[in-house]
Design an enzyme around this catalytic site. Structure first.
Site, PDB file in Angstrom:
ATOM      1  N   THR A 185       7.512   5.281   5.025  1.00  0.00           N
ATOM      2  CA  THR A 185       6.127   5.139   5.495  1.00  0.00           C
ATOM      3  C   THR A 185       6.164   4.944   7.008  1.00  0.00           C
ATOM      4  O   THR A 185       7.196   4.608   7.571  1.00  0.00           O
ATOM      5  CB  THR A 185       5.456   3.905   4.870  1.00  0.00           C
ATOM      6  N   GLU A 329       4.023   6.665  -1.272  1.00  0.00           N
ATOM      7  CA  GLU A 329       4.642   6.073  -2.456  1.00  0.00           C
ATOM      8  C   GLU A 329       4.240   6.799  -3.742  1.00  0.00           C
ATOM      9  O   GLU A 329       4.692   6.451  -4.832  1.00  0.00           O
ATOM     10  CB  GLU A 329       4.242   4.596  -2.566  1.00  0.00           C
ATOM     11  N   LYS A 440     -14.286  -9.136   6.241  1.00  0.00           N
ATOM     12  CA  LYS A 440     -14.876 -10.138   5.363  1.00  0.00           C
ATOM     13  C   LYS A 440     -15.770 -11.052   6.200  1.00  0.00           C
ATOM     14  O   LYS A 440     -15.301 -11.860   6.998  1.00  0.00           O
ATOM     15  CB  LYS A 440     -13.791 -10.955   4.669  1.00  0.00           C
ATOM     16  N   TRP A 445     -17.735  -8.606   1.630  1.00  0.00           N
ATOM     17  CA  TRP A 445     -16.992  -7.484   2.182  1.00  0.00           C
ATOM     18  C   TRP A 445     -17.930  -6.484   2.857  1.00  0.00           C
ATOM     19  O   TRP A 445     -18.988  -6.145   2.335  1.00  0.00           O
ATOM     20  CB  TRP A 445     -16.245  -6.745   1.068  1.00  0.00           C
TER      21      TRP A 445
HETATM   22  N1  ATP Z   1      -8.837  10.628   1.162  1.00  0.00           N
HETATM   23  C1  ATP Z   1      -8.581   9.394   1.597  1.00  0.00           C
HETATM   24  N2  ATP Z   1      -9.597   8.542   1.820  1.00  0.00           N
HETATM   25  C2  ATP Z   1      -9.368   7.299   2.247  1.00  0.00           C
HETATM   26  N3  ATP Z   1      -8.146   6.815   2.506  1.00  0.00           N
HETATM   27  C3  ATP Z   1      -7.096   7.615   2.305  1.00  0.00           C
HETATM   28  C4  ATP Z   1      -7.249   8.933   1.851  1.00  0.00           C
HETATM   29  N4  ATP Z   1      -6.032   9.469   1.739  1.00  0.00           N
HETATM   30  C5  ATP Z   1      -5.147   8.521   2.100  1.00  0.00           C
HETATM   31  N5  ATP Z   1      -5.775   7.405   2.469  1.00  0.00           N
HETATM   32  C6  ATP Z   1      -5.182   6.155   2.957  1.00  0.00           C
HETATM   33  O1  ATP Z   1      -3.836   6.375   3.348  1.00  0.00           O
HETATM   34  C7  ATP Z   1      -2.965   5.529   2.593  1.00  0.00           C
HETATM   35  C8  ATP Z   1      -1.660   6.201   2.362  1.00  0.00           C
HETATM   36  O2  ATP Z   1      -0.997   6.342   3.575  1.00  0.00           O
HETATM   37  P1  ATP Z   1       0.253   7.266   3.682  1.00  0.00           P
HETATM   38  O3  ATP Z   1       1.248   6.899   2.664  1.00  0.00           O
HETATM   39  O4  ATP Z   1      -0.208   8.673   3.661  1.00  0.00           O
HETATM   40  O5  ATP Z   1       0.784   6.972   5.137  1.00  0.00           O
HETATM   41  P2  ATP Z   1       1.637   5.757   5.611  1.00  0.00           P
HETATM   42  O6  ATP Z   1       2.726   6.328   6.408  1.00  0.00           O
HETATM   43  O7  ATP Z   1       2.006   4.897   4.468  1.00  0.00           O
HETATM   44  O8  ATP Z   1       0.691   4.963   6.533  1.00  0.00           O
HETATM   45  P3  ATP Z   1       0.610   3.419   6.588  1.00  0.00           P
HETATM   46  O9  ATP Z   1       1.879   2.941   7.179  1.00  0.00           O
HETATM   47  O10 ATP Z   1      -0.599   3.235   7.391  1.00  0.00           O
HETATM   48  O11 ATP Z   1       0.461   2.932   5.165  1.00  0.00           O
HETATM   49  C9  ATP Z   1      -3.756   5.238   1.337  1.00  0.00           C
HETATM   50  O12 ATP Z   1      -3.321   4.052   0.712  1.00  0.00           O
HETATM   51  C10 ATP Z   1      -5.178   5.131   1.856  1.00  0.00           C
HETATM   52  O13 ATP Z   1      -5.419   3.890   2.420  1.00  0.00           O
HETATM   53 MG    MG Z   2       1.577   3.080   3.552  1.00  0.00          MG
END
Ligand code: ATP
Ligand code: MG
Ligand code: ATP
Ligand code: MG
Lengths: 541, 541
Positions: A185, A329, A440, A445
């Site tokens: 990530t 994940e 919050k 929320w």
């Molecule tokens: N269509 C969507 N609408 C809203 N949120 C989304 C959408 N798609 C993905 N996300 C957000 O992105 C998250 C996943 O992040 P991703 O695994 O793609 O990147 P990441 O590298 O893990 O980023 P981070 O470190 O910020 O978690 C989801 O849990 C959600 O919060």
């Molecule tokens: Mg993430």
């Protein structure tokens, strides 16, 4: 009683063998770092993948070894996906936008033995070299003629790894749970954490993706993954495209609106996949030229919430927008936002309302929403809760990181997404926030996503974010941060708050509006609320 | 090294739960044995399936027990598929067209504990009752009002099994290799042999079917399985339709051209699946009415070779014909005959030529062709050999039948299909014969399928078969058997042989032509060459 059916391990290499047998002429088109356009087919690519696999084995790579890539979307990167996993090694894709510190952490943590790097990124590695494992060998993804001058010792040339190797491989069998890919990530909180995909999880995910998007993933379809191969396997496309027979168009490193438009038009791209920021850029270009790129019929948008204005902009021009949600994940697909046929005769407004949601789950992903105590919440579309997921393509723990793993599973073994969401009675997921971005205020929320969506529809707003800032009485209060389209004529504060006032209760409105030249971005192309929170920890002042 | 992804068993019940969550309004329409039309949805059906499962458990059924069905295509039969397998029992579908002797053999061999039977088939069971296991309980698939007078003791009523049961079920987890379904071959040679499908094989097959036919298996699509639920799971449709969101139209017992036409027209069926005989009947009806049923765009034909004239007839009217090949032992899908887009601009003749082949393999099915000694043959489209298959949805042995099992696997563990086929360099399977139907004349093979195809294009021929008859000098010689459209004006022998003479060498032509009122059919709706061989063991005389 057991059934009496053969048991064959689900294997990634079988996908490319299948494509070569069945769709030998489906295309892989790549904008190359060398500057030109490269065209090939699944038939030809399967042969090069065999050569690559033999070449890598010749470098002493064994089952379970990690091999890193630092590269744009292109055919060589695609070959690595298959060549590495095919022999039982693990393809570890690295996001080149990570900080030097994070990259050093990741490569050392993964204990990568080989690093394949695009020409563009050679300078990055030169700078980091002394902090990387000594025995890490670097392969530059080009041919002899384009090999650069470099301070890196003992570098290899990609095409020379392939040269002279047999173009057939009897792919070995191993248990389908064998590790195949590794993706960290972006680590916006703490050190990056690795998801270790298996052959089984990858093949099942490819199946689910095809089943979910039958109009896009089919023979004859031309798909542009703008989403990078280093970001959750380009959302699984490198596996589902060969499975379905679709052609892929790889854009290389030129991801601005103009370059994408030209590529899409020339290659008659039907469906293009990427994060909202990318489509904001393309939309700009479309508006300037006054028409869509020829052939475009479908946009898949995910990674963060698609602004309503973006969905509307494309839908009004007849382009289907599929708003998808997922996570690193989760391989990543969790839900998809295409609408069922019964909504065909809904009005545009109602349809866009629905498309703002994150859509319906895909087969193989179970969703549950729970309150703070872990009690299940009703699927009534109104009650948001903590979103948990379960399925074959979902992590069971971070790679070599038991501490981080401990924090993300509940007692039933479900994975905590960190998202706050409601689910409608007809199965649509509505994400209201990430729990870490939640505001919050006075015990209630406030959804930052909802506020941002309204603001994005203002014609003077290029991008925006709503974050929480600490407040002595209410605990937290929302702050609106604006990136204007035209710095000389930013949308006035009053106008923005008035707009919001039409949709939200007074106590939900931001206390203040601030203007920035550019919003900070994460390595995966999302607005970095973490950075904003740091920058505005004291509020707008 | 193992990946770190969750392991969830692939489970059939998850398909219907998914459909109910995601496609709650997709339809199941059934022509009922009670005489009317019944309409329901996946949402409603999932509840009834839960009730059925509770009801069956109340009858003392346990994991691994076999439960038989003897029924047409309808929603109750569909419910049984899920209710039975969902609790870990085995749904054993029986072909009502089998002989009494075969049915008795099968029910006793399977040790069925319950038998669900459609109204239509109650008389069959009454007749067999004394030969069936004493503790076998019979459930009649209707409601109280329609329960027939019957000599059967202690029969139950289907709707009463469901009545009052809870409409939710927490489907139990068990290993994905658990048995889920049992289907016996029609046993044209020897006793019927059982294929014991597992949850894993079934879910993977459903995935592959969806991926293979994305234009048909998608939300909003309306599909008519004429192929019976008692014939290899209606080719997997009851699993892949819920996975894709497609609606299903079940035709009950009325499978003649007129009934099918009316149903298709009224229900706006887009894709219809069945054996060639069924489509010959429909084509007749279409020709009489002078137009297609409204909405029809696609025909899937398999089970035996689709005559060229049939493919042509539909294709010329703009209906896509997908000529598929498979076997009971393969769940059944092996190959599919849709053409790749690069053939879009081929002429009609060339396209039909290709559609006569059995098409390209689906993901998860590996094909090999070998000579008599087991050596692999080239994929040049010209060299036929024994066809072997391998994959997750292919039998690993017949149910409780080690003797039969021993005969059908080679040393590498591949399953022997009994078909003779070539494979083209671009991956199309061309079946020339079943090995038991092959005609070997003077040491050379003659393809009965090729001869039949030409004969079928004669306007006076309703159906035909070419079989081998013993010959003192040449070992075997081909005999052509004709079922005329008009008994008073059968196509003359000379004309038929002349037609064939244009396509075949002289030594390949049938020695004689005989005329029959009707060709004998097997229980799965194919011409029974075994019967013909017996009838004409002495030649045409
Ligand atoms: N269509 C969507 N609408 C809203 N949120 C989304 C959408 N798609 C993905 N996300 C957000 O992105 C998250 C996943 O992040 P991703 O695994 O793609 O990147 P990441 O590298 O893990 O980023 P981070 O470190 O910020 O978690 C989801 O849990 C959600 O919060
Ligand atoms: Mg993430
Ligand atoms: N499209 C096709 N073209 C030619 N032959 C086909 C096709 N589809 C199926 N078949 C034949 O049908 C066989 C499979 O028969 P199936 O399992 O459906 O019925 P069965 O009950 O086993 O019948 P039998 O007892 O005659 O084997 C294949 O091996 C092949 O010979
Ligand atoms: Mg058979």
């Amino acid at each position: 009683m057991k059934g009496q059916m053969m048991h064959r391990p689900l294997k990634i290499a079988d996908l490319i063998t299948f494509a070569a047998d069945t769709f030998p002429d489906s295309e892989i088109v790549s904008v190359r770092t060398e500057g030109d356009i490269h065209r090939t087919t699944y038939g030809e690519t399967a042969k090069r993948i065999a050569q690559l696999a033999h070449g890598i084995q010749g470098l002493g790579i064994e089952v379970g070894d990690r091999i890193a890539t630092l590269a744009w979307n292109g055919y060589r990167h695609f070959e690595l996906y298959y060549g590495i996993s095919g022999i039982g090694a693990v393809c570890h894709t690295i996001n080149p936008r990570l900080s030097a510190e994070q990259m050093i952490y990741i490569i050392n943590h993964a204990k990568d033995r080989l690093l394949f790097v695009d020409l563009t990124f050679v300078p990055i590695i030169e700078k980091l070299r002394e902090h990387l494992p000594e025995d890490l060998r670097v392969v530059i993804m080009t041919d002899r003629a384009h090999m650069p001058e470099t301070s890196l010792a003992g570098v290899l040339c990609y095409e020379e790894v392939l040269d002279g190797q047999p173009d057939h491989m009897d792919w070995p069998d191993f248990p389908e749970e064998t590790a195949a890919g590794l993706c960290y990530t972006s680590g916006t909180t703490g050190n990056p954490k690795g998801t270790l995909y298996s052959h089984r999880s990858t093949v099942l995910h490819a199946y689910s993706l095809c089943v979910t998007l039958p109009k896009v993933l089919q023979e004859g379809s031309r798909i542009l993954p703008v989403v990078p191969l280093f970001h959750v396997n380009a959302w699984g496309l490198p596996y589902s495209a060969p499975l379905s027979g679709a052609s892929m168009i790889f854009p290389g490193g030129a991801l601005d609106g103009k370059s994408l438009y030209d590529l899409m038009e020339r290659e008659k791209v039907f469906s293009a996949w990427g994060v909202p920021t990318v489509w904001l850029g393309l939309m700009n270009e479309i508006n300037q030229r006054g028409r869509l790129p020829d052939g475009l019929g479908d946009i898949v948008v995910g990674g963060s919430a698609a602004p309503r204005s973006l969905i509307e902009g494309f839908e009004k021009q007849g382009v289907n927008v599929c708003h998808a949600w997922g996570m690193t994940e989760m391989s990543p697909l969790g839900t998809q936002g295409n609408l069922p046929p019964r909504m065909d005769d809904w009005g545009m407004k109602e349809r866009i309302d629905r498309k703002q949601s994150q859509g319906r789950r895909v087969f193989g992903v179970d969703l549950k929403i729970v309150d703070d105590e872990g009690n299940r919440l009703p699927h009534d579309g109104k009650t948001p809760g903590h979103l948990y997921v379960r399925g074959n393509s979902i992590t069971s723990g971070y790679f070599e990181n038991p501490e981080a793993s401990k924090l993300v599973f509940d007692e039933e073994g479900w994975f905590c997404t960190g998202d706050i969401a409601a689910i409608t009675s007809d199965g649509f997921l509505v994400i209201t926030d990430r729990s870490k971005d939640l505001i919050k205020s006075g015990g209630e929320w406030i959804s930052s996503l909802d506020l941002e969506n309204i603001v994005m529809s203002h014609s003077g707003v290029a991008n925006c974010a709503v974050i929480a800032v600490p407040h002595p009485k209410w605990d937290e209060r929302p702050l609106l941060i604006i990136q204007s389209k035209d710095d000389d004529a930013p949308p006035p504060k009053d106008e923005l708050l008035e707009m919001l006032g039409e949709h939200f209760a007074k106590w939900q409105l931001p206390d203040d509006v601030v203007y920035v030249d550019a919003l900070p971005m994460t390595a995966t192309g999302k607005v970095s609320k973490l950075t904003l929170r740091k920058n505005f920890a004291e509020g707008a002042a």
